[in-house]
Design an enzyme around this catalytic site. Structure first.
Site, PDB file in Angstrom:
ATOM      1  N   GLY A  11       0.856  -1.193   0.000  1.00 32.89           N
ATOM      2  CA  GLY A  11       0.000   0.000   0.000  1.00 32.89           C
ATOM      3  C   GLY A  11       0.883   1.231   0.000  1.00 32.89           C
ATOM      4  O   GLY A  11       1.624   1.465   0.954  1.00 32.89           O
ATOM      5  N   ALA A  12       0.820   1.980  -1.099  1.00 34.55           N
ATOM      6  CA  ALA A  12       1.688   3.162  -1.235  1.00 34.55           C
ATOM      7  C   ALA A  12       0.874   4.446  -1.104  1.00 34.55           C
ATOM      8  O   ALA A  12       1.141   5.441  -1.768  1.00 34.55           O
ATOM      9  CB  ALA A  12       2.431   3.113  -2.579  1.00 34.55           C
ATOM     10  N   GLY A  13      -0.159   4.391  -0.240  1.00 31.13           N
ATOM     11  CA  GLY A  13      -0.933   5.609   0.035  1.00 31.13           C
ATOM     12  C   GLY A  13      -0.194   6.456   1.054  1.00 31.13           C
ATOM     13  O   GLY A  13       1.028   6.370   1.197  1.00 31.13           O
ATOM     14  N   ARG A  91     -10.704   6.098   6.658  1.00 26.78           N
ATOM     15  CA  ARG A  91     -12.030   6.647   6.985  1.00 26.78           C
ATOM     16  C   ARG A  91     -12.264   8.000   6.340  1.00 26.78           C
ATOM     17  O   ARG A  91     -11.325   8.732   6.053  1.00 26.78           O
ATOM     18  CB  ARG A  91     -12.129   6.837   8.503  1.00 26.78           C
ATOM     19  CG  ARG A  91     -12.326   5.577   9.240  1.00 26.78           C
ATOM     20  CD  ARG A  91     -12.692   5.867  10.680  1.00 26.78           C
ATOM     21  NE  ARG A  91     -11.533   6.259  11.484  1.00 26.78           N
ATOM     22  CZ  ARG A  91     -11.627   6.706  12.729  1.00 26.78           C
ATOM     23  NH1 ARG A  91     -12.810   6.833  13.296  1.00 26.78           N
ATOM     24  NH2 ARG A  91     -10.548   7.020  13.416  1.00 26.78           N
ATOM     25  N   ARG A  97     -14.254   3.097  12.177  1.00 30.34           N
ATOM     26  CA  ARG A  97     -13.299   2.153  11.566  1.00 30.34           C
ATOM     27  C   ARG A  97     -14.040   0.898  11.116  1.00 30.34           C
ATOM     28  O   ARG A  97     -13.685   0.278  10.122  1.00 30.34           O
ATOM     29  CB  ARG A  97     -12.204   1.792  12.578  1.00 30.34           C
ATOM     30  CG  ARG A  97     -11.309   2.964  12.919  1.00 30.34           C
ATOM     31  CD  ARG A  97     -10.173   2.562  13.867  1.00 30.34           C
ATOM     32  NE  ARG A  97      -9.313   3.683  14.188  1.00 30.34           N
ATOM     33  CZ  ARG A  97      -9.501   4.487  15.237  1.00 30.34           C
ATOM     34  NH1 ARG A  97     -10.501   4.282  16.060  1.00 30.34           N
ATOM     35  NH2 ARG A  97      -8.666   5.484  15.452  1.00 30.34           N
ATOM     36  N   HIS A 184      -8.479  -0.873  19.097  1.00 32.31           N
ATOM     37  CA  HIS A 184      -8.239   0.415  18.435  1.00 32.31           C
ATOM     38  C   HIS A 184      -9.598   0.930  17.995  1.00 32.31           C
ATOM     39  O   HIS A 184      -9.970   0.836  16.849  1.00 32.31           O
ATOM     40  CB  HIS A 184      -7.326   0.190  17.234  1.00 32.31           C
ATOM     41  CG  HIS A 184      -6.851   1.447  16.580  1.00 32.31           C
ATOM     42  ND1 HIS A 184      -6.309   2.504  17.276  1.00 32.31           N
ATOM     43  CD2 HIS A 184      -6.810   1.812  15.281  1.00 32.31           C
ATOM     44  CE1 HIS A 184      -5.969   3.453  16.433  1.00 32.31           C
ATOM     45  NE2 HIS A 184      -6.268   3.063  15.213  1.00 32.31           N
TER      46      HIS A 184
END
Ligand SMILES: NC(=O)c1ccc[n+]([C@@H]2O[C@H](COP(=O)([O-])OP(=O)(O)OC[C@H]3O[C@@H](n4cnc5c(N)ncnc54)[C@H](O)[C@@H]3O)[C@@H](O)[C@H]2O)c1
Length: 318
Positions: A11-13, A91, A97, A184
């Site tokens: 994931g390269a966000g 989100r 979440r 979390h």
């Protein structure tokens, strides 16, 4: 300096790219691999990060690789010692979440299958939300030992709590020590009884109402950032947390960190991924470290365990 090992970030966000950059800047790994399904994105970001090496003075090589729907490109992660999974939707304002569970479960399944095939010896650090449930799903899909799958949440939640206490008292963050356990999410369990400032109990410095206000702000810490950003969620503090965990694994440091780990008997809780303190080493979780809790804190932890257990059972079918 001796560099060692290979760490992959899936994931390269925002979360993944900042984590990859932090990992590279530690200058302790031979290679950081960044992958994503968006063609060109990880390659472009890796090129950019490598070009920062002469300025920042690190040698770790960053490799970017886009992946296809049938796992094409995953060969790039072969031999990874650690895989940090950040793939998944973040989100939007007003979302919990848990609203992400169906979409992110599909993404997690696809990613975890490929990780199991191409990096079977890796320790997995998951950050994708909902955190406790996606961490459980990563273990179910890969079949890895529970000790090799860790979720990141407690490091971040604790850092938020510490920051709020330091700001409230006008002291350095380094003088404050706080702790959060549990899930979390809504059943996060901040542990005021374990919080100190320069070694003094937090309850000597703030009233019960003031502590409760900071606890509530910590519990809503992610939502507060989401509401301001409007288009995504936090990533500077979250990436700092995940990167520190990966550093502790590769260095076999034995550091005790608040993480999401498989709890099997500790605190009288059985068979669930939950936020607790654990000793981190080369094999992932070395052991869960139990801390003294008040009756209310222990009851909160058990409540969090039951809430997460019910959802973790559901993810098997997603
Ligand atoms: N655990 C925590 O403390 C914490 C904190 C903040 C965010 N998060 C979570 O981290 C995740 C990522 O957040 P973000 O801000 O980076 O989101 P983002 O939208 O910026 O990035 C997500 C990236 O994942 C990629 N992706 C989607 N499916 C993929 C797949 N199958 N394989 C590889 N890559 C894939 C997307 O293309 C995108 O680049 C979200 O689930 C978010 O909720 C967790």
């Amino acid at each position: 300096m001796a560099r060692q090992g290979k760490v992959t970030v899936v994931g390269a966000g925002f979360y993944g790219s900042t984590t990859a950059q932090r990992l590279a800047e530690f200058d302790i790994f031979d290679e950081v691999v960044l992958i994503d399904i968006i063609e060109g994105k990880p390659e472009g970001l890796a090129l950019d990060m490598n070009q920062s090496r002469p300025i920042e003075g690190f040698e770790t090589k960053v490799t970017g690789q886009s992946t296809g729907p049938n796992g094409e490109g995953y060969e790039a992660i072969a031999g990874s010692d650690i895989v940090v999974i950040t793939a998944g939707l973040p989100r939007k304002p007003g979302m919990s979440r848990m609203d992400l569970i169906e979409t992110n479960a599909k993404i997690m399944r696809a990613v975890a299958e490929n990780v199991a095939t191409h990096a079977p010896d890796a320790v997995i650090i998951n950050v994708s939300n909902p955190l406790d449930e996606m961490t459980a799903l990563a273990q179910i899909v890969t079949g890895f030992d529970h000790s090799k799958i860790i979720g990141q949440a407690g490091m971040l939640d604790t850092a938020r709590f510490t920051n709020f206490v330091a700001e409230k008292l006008g002291v350095s963050v380094g003088s404050v020590s706080t702790l959060t356990l549990g899930s979390h999410g809504d059943t996060m369990v901040p542990v005021p009884s374990a919080c100190t400032v320069d070694g003094k109990p937090l309850s000597d410095l703030l009233s019960a109402d003031e502590i409760e206000e900071l606890v509530t702000r910590t519990r809503n810490g992610g939502a507060e950032v989401v509401a301001l950003l409007k288009t995504g969620s936090a990533y500077y503090a979250p990436s700092a947390a995940a990167a520190r965990m990966a550093k502790a694994v590769i260095e076999d440091s034995g550091e005790i960190m608040p993480v999401c780990a498989w709890v099997d008997g500790e605190y009288g809780i059985d068979g669930v991924y939950l936020g607790v303190q654990a000793e981190i080493g080369r094999e992932g979780i070395r052991k869960i470290v139990e801390t003294d809790l008040t009756d209310t804190e222990l009851a909160g932890l058990k409540e969090a365990a039951e809430a997460v257990r019910a959802k973790q059972a559901d993810v098997q079918s997603l």
